[in-house]
Design an enzyme around this catalytic site. Structure first.
Site, PDB file in Angstrom:
ATOM      1  N   PRO A   2     -26.694  33.843 -41.197  1.00 35.25           N
ATOM      2  CA  PRO A   2     -25.597  34.274 -40.012  1.00 35.25           C
ATOM      3  C   PRO A   2     -25.966  33.420 -38.589  1.00 35.25           C
ATOM      4  O   PRO A   2     -26.951  33.861 -38.224  1.00 35.25           O
ATOM      5  CB  PRO A   2     -25.795  35.758 -40.053  1.00 35.25           C
ATOM      6  CG  PRO A   2     -27.440  35.868 -40.324  1.00 35.25           C
ATOM      7  CD  PRO A   2     -28.024  34.575 -40.766  1.00 35.25           C
ATOM      8  N   GLU A   3     -24.900  32.641 -38.343  1.00 33.54           N
ATOM      9  CA  GLU A   3     -24.757  32.225 -37.044  1.00 33.54           C
ATOM     10  C   GLU A   3     -23.432  32.903 -36.418  1.00 33.54           C
ATOM     11  O   GLU A   3     -22.883  33.828 -37.424  1.00 33.54           O
ATOM     12  CB  GLU A   3     -24.991  30.655 -37.102  1.00 33.54           C
ATOM     13  CG  GLU A   3     -26.051  30.164 -37.556  1.00 33.54           C
ATOM     14  CD  GLU A   3     -26.303  28.675 -37.351  1.00 33.54           C
ATOM     15  OE1 GLU A   3     -25.959  28.105 -36.480  1.00 33.54           O
ATOM     16  OE2 GLU A   3     -27.113  28.194 -38.427  1.00 33.54           O
TER      17      GLU A   3
END
Length: 277
Positions: A2-3
């Site tokens: 997750p960015e």
DNA sequence: CACGAGACCTGTTCGC
DNA sequence: TGCGAACAGGTCTCGT
């Protein structure tokens, strides 16, 4: 996974609903089921259960790589770290092997936090700013200007790659989008921050926002088994492309370690002004 | 202040 | 084929 773009996509889907999934806004939390104790950063499990039950989800959003759920009284913060994911599904008697937290909601649905590597964390707090307060600016906000970025770069004496990954400098960039932004900007990952010209800072500012916006538009990047649903992986310029030709100049993309993170760049398009090699 | 190494975890892929 | 090493979208903490 997750960015910023992946967290944004997940939060948007939970807030607005997607496909056959309803929106979570207005749902009441009826029960909590913690399956891996360390997932809950605070408070204790007893207090968490006591406090969270009966609260209604009033808003859902993102700050940096954190997802937040504004409840009746508290804020629920979720950080997915490397392998976390959040979704809703109907309540059934069984659950997946990597489920770490389940919140049963009204409407017969449950909110699932699944996290293979167990790095992810959840907080229930009245004062989310104590956790979010140290984060740097949101790169897509109007308040994040070229001038702000340039001043920040000037104030430090650090290699760009680790600086851009530093969440107190900018909130939301991770390994993929940092490499992508540096390549789009034509700047070498080891360039020392304070040596950037204002023109380079402007290109970096544009590139950071450009790759993040493109990532959001494509619902994020899906690599491996971790996060699904996005297709920005089909548009990556350098990440995961070591040995393959640069899309700008044909030179093979190189990979090196910077601060123990795999770092991908084009040695032709991203010359390093700080070194000669 | 800046940087590297080690921790925290599990799963997949790579190299011999 | 098998088996260990390397590697993975993140961050924290400690030592230099």
């Amino acid at each position: 996974m997750p960015e910023l773009p992946e967290v944004e996509t997940i939060a948007n889907n939970l807030r607005n609903g997607s496909g056959d999934q309803p929106s979570l806004i207005g749902c009441e939390i009826r029960r909590a089921h913690l399956l891996w104790e360390r997932t809950l950063a605070e408070p204790t499990i007893d207090e968490f259960t006591k406090r969270v039950v009966g609260q209604v989800i009033q808003a859902i959003g993102r700050r940096g790589k954190f997802m937040y759920f504004n409840l009746t009284k508290d804020t629920l913060l979720v950080h997915l770290r490397m392998s976390g994911d959040v979704w809703i599904e109907p309540i059934i008697a069984t659950w997946g092997e990597h489920y770490r937290l389940m919140l049963e909601l009204s409407e017969g649905m449950r909110l699932v936090f699944s996290d293979t590597r167990k790095f992810g964390r959840v907080w229930l707090t009245e004062k989310p700013d104590l956790i979010l307060g140290h984060l740097g600016p949101e790169p897509l906000d109007d308040a994040f200007t070229v001038q702000k970025l340039f001043e920040g770069l000037q104030r430090r004496h650090r290699q760009l790659k680790p600086l851009l990954l530093d969440q107190t400098f900018i909130a939301g960039l991770g390994n993929i989008y940092t490499d992508e932004a540096l390549h789009l900007a034509g700047i070498h990952p080891l360039t020392i921050s304070e040596t950037l010209t204002i023109e380079q800072a402007e290109r970096l500012w544009f590139s950071i926002r450009n790759v993040l916006q493109a990532g959001i538009q494509r619902n994020g990047t899906s690599i491996d088994w971790v996060y699904r649903g996005g297709d920005y992986q089909n548009y990556l310029r350098v990440y995961g492309r070591a040995g393959e030709p640069c899309k700008e100049c044909g030179t093979p993309i190189e990979r090196m370690l910077v601060g123990q993170r795999g770092t991908h760049f084009c040695p032709q398009c991203q010359l390093n002004p700080s070194y000669q090699d």
